[in-house]
Design a protein around this motif. Sequence first.
Motif, PDB file in Angstrom:
ATOM      1  N   LEU A 110       0.859  -1.177   0.000  1.00  0.00           N
ATOM      2  CA  LEU A 110       0.000   0.000   0.000  1.00  0.00           C
ATOM      3  C   LEU A 110       0.894   1.226   0.000  1.00  0.00           C
ATOM      4  O   LEU A 110       1.230   1.790   1.035  1.00  0.00           O
TER       5      LEU A 110
ATOM      6  N   TYR B 173      -5.510   6.699   6.511  1.00  0.00           N
ATOM      7  CA  TYR B 173      -4.453   6.362   5.540  1.00  0.00           C
ATOM      8  C   TYR B 173      -3.797   7.661   5.054  1.00  0.00           C
ATOM      9  O   TYR B 173      -4.097   8.137   3.949  1.00  0.00           O
TER      10      TYR B 173
ATOM     11  N   TYR C 200      -9.409  -8.747  -5.555  1.00  0.00           N
ATOM     12  CA  TYR C 200      -9.323  -7.891  -4.376  1.00  0.00           C
ATOM     13  C   TYR C 200     -10.329  -8.329  -3.302  1.00  0.00           C
ATOM     14  O   TYR C 200     -10.009  -8.417  -2.118  1.00  0.00           O
TER      15      TYR C 200
ATOM     16  N   ILE D 182      -6.413  -8.651   2.218  1.00  0.00           N
ATOM     17  CA  ILE D 182      -7.121  -7.361   2.179  1.00  0.00           C
ATOM     18  C   ILE D 182      -8.524  -7.493   1.592  1.00  0.00           C
ATOM     19  O   ILE D 182      -9.144  -6.493   1.218  1.00  0.00           O
TER      20      ILE D 182
ATOM     21  N   TRP E 186      -9.004   0.384  -3.915  1.00  0.00           N
ATOM     22  CA  TRP E 186      -9.679  -0.723  -3.247  1.00  0.00           C
ATOM     23  C   TRP E 186      -9.812  -0.459  -1.744  1.00  0.00           C
ATOM     24  O   TRP E 186     -10.855  -0.731  -1.152  1.00  0.00           O
ATOM     25  N   GLU E 187      -8.764   0.092  -1.129  1.00  0.00           N
ATOM     26  CA  GLU E 187      -8.854   0.425   0.296  1.00  0.00           C
ATOM     27  C   GLU E 187      -9.958   1.454   0.544  1.00  0.00           C
ATOM     28  O   GLU E 187     -10.672   1.385   1.549  1.00  0.00           O
TER      29      GLU E 187
ATOM     30  N   LYS F  37     -13.301  -0.318   0.257  1.00  0.00           N
ATOM     31  CA  LYS F  37     -13.543  -1.069   1.498  1.00  0.00           C
ATOM     32  C   LYS F  37     -13.966  -0.145   2.631  1.00  0.00           C
ATOM     33  O   LYS F  37     -14.857  -0.480   3.423  1.00  0.00           O
TER      34      LYS F  37
END
Length: 510
Positions: free
Chosen positions: A95, A125, A180, A186, A394-395, A398
């Motif tokens: 990441l 993040y 993913y 993850i 993708w994070e 999520k």
Amino acid sequence: MKASTWRPRRMILGPIFVVLALVGAACGEDEPSATTAAPAATTAAPATTEAAMEETPTTEAAPATTEAMEETETTEAAPATTEAMEETTTTLAQLDPATIQFWHVYSGPLEEAMNELVARFEAKYPQIDVEAQFTGGYYPTSQKIAGAIEANDLPNLTVAFEDASVNWGRAGVLLDLTDYVNDPEIGVDVADFLPVEIARNTYLSEGGRMLSFPWTVAIAVMFHNLDMLNGLGFDGPAETWDEFLAQCEVILDELNKSCYSIQVDASMWNATGFTYGGFPTIDVEARATRYGEEPWTKALDLFATLIEEGYGFPTVGRADEATANLSDFASQQVAYIMTSSRWVPFVEEGVAGAFNWSVGAVPQEHEGADPVTVLFGPNAVAFNTTEAENLATWEFIKFLSSAESQAYWAETSGNLPSRLSVGDSPEYSAFLATSPPMAAAWEILPYALSELPMTDKGNLGPPPFSFRVLQQDVQAELLTGNMTREEAQRKLVEDGATLLGEYYANLFGS
């Protein structure tokens, strides 16, 4: 607000989520999807739909398609192999710092709420910057994406419906989320989402891949004026259509009012037909509609009776057509409207405590039947850019789909969570305790059906936007007396078969 604490007669004690397993047939779902036309099919003009109202009361949705995407050659990919999954796992564990662009359809208070979620994500993040931008409704956003495809300068994320995902996927620009989602490090627990949400974001026509991910949902519900109903001696809203018509007769006789302001909308049309058992609306294998069957004969008869007896009137042609039924309800011109649960905050604002109201299930054909209705809502759709940006995107997806974010968005936007555990959270439970209408919608949600052709494994191929246009055009003609119920049914069957035959031939290459 004076929303009543009344609850639907059939309380839901646990999640019994309805997912129909259909072989070679369709099960309704769109979301009131006003998204795209078929590959190599003509794009229809924007029409008033529930999807058009997902962002603000005045924003229109329209097809999210382009000529470039329609002409794109079909390229299907099978789900990743085990070796590919193992190689991907190593990659997904990284990441790195990244900046991602998020083009969305939310303005006003919803944009403020989205900016708050972005701020929370960036605090979690700090190596990822999210540039969130309101790009208009679904149609303007799709047009901007079309230009970005041509310029090879795509954003990382947007919100859209399933037909848009198919077109963009076949244009070769989407980020396939399958690996993913399933990655052991993850990935996400798909069992914590509404089963119908996972299914409709799994594209069987595209090799069973997840080309989008659940974001937010709403359902069709019946808003009712409790003070008006109680004043006429009724204990509460009608539970069956026969009871509904009986109440309408009394309201007309005693108050000289129509009981129902009818907005032309494909999703509300489907919700009515579904209560008679009219799902699915499409038989994919036969490339045809099921509008010629008995459930839809009953639905057409219901709409025609409402108009003929003076029990209801359409909002067609009014300057405020997109929100006219809300105005009619708030001004107590009618006792009922059927619309999206998304509109609860707007009705609350419009009523401003003038009378007691709430929402409940759409009337069903038979007493004691499950409160069947329609579910809709946009999905998170990602575009394939760089590895670092893909991982960061993708994070962010999520994060948006997390229980915490879903609870916050549901409270501030009027939408419903797509994640089951949100219902157990103290935050959302406290919110539902203060909003009986949303609590009632949450209780009905387990019985909501998709408008897409579906199996329990995924969607079979989203119909084109032009199919929704056909539904709405016929409904408008029927409600304004320009078409008999027999003519309306015949047009739905014949024109539907012509449209779907061409569309699915293009989609499946035969």
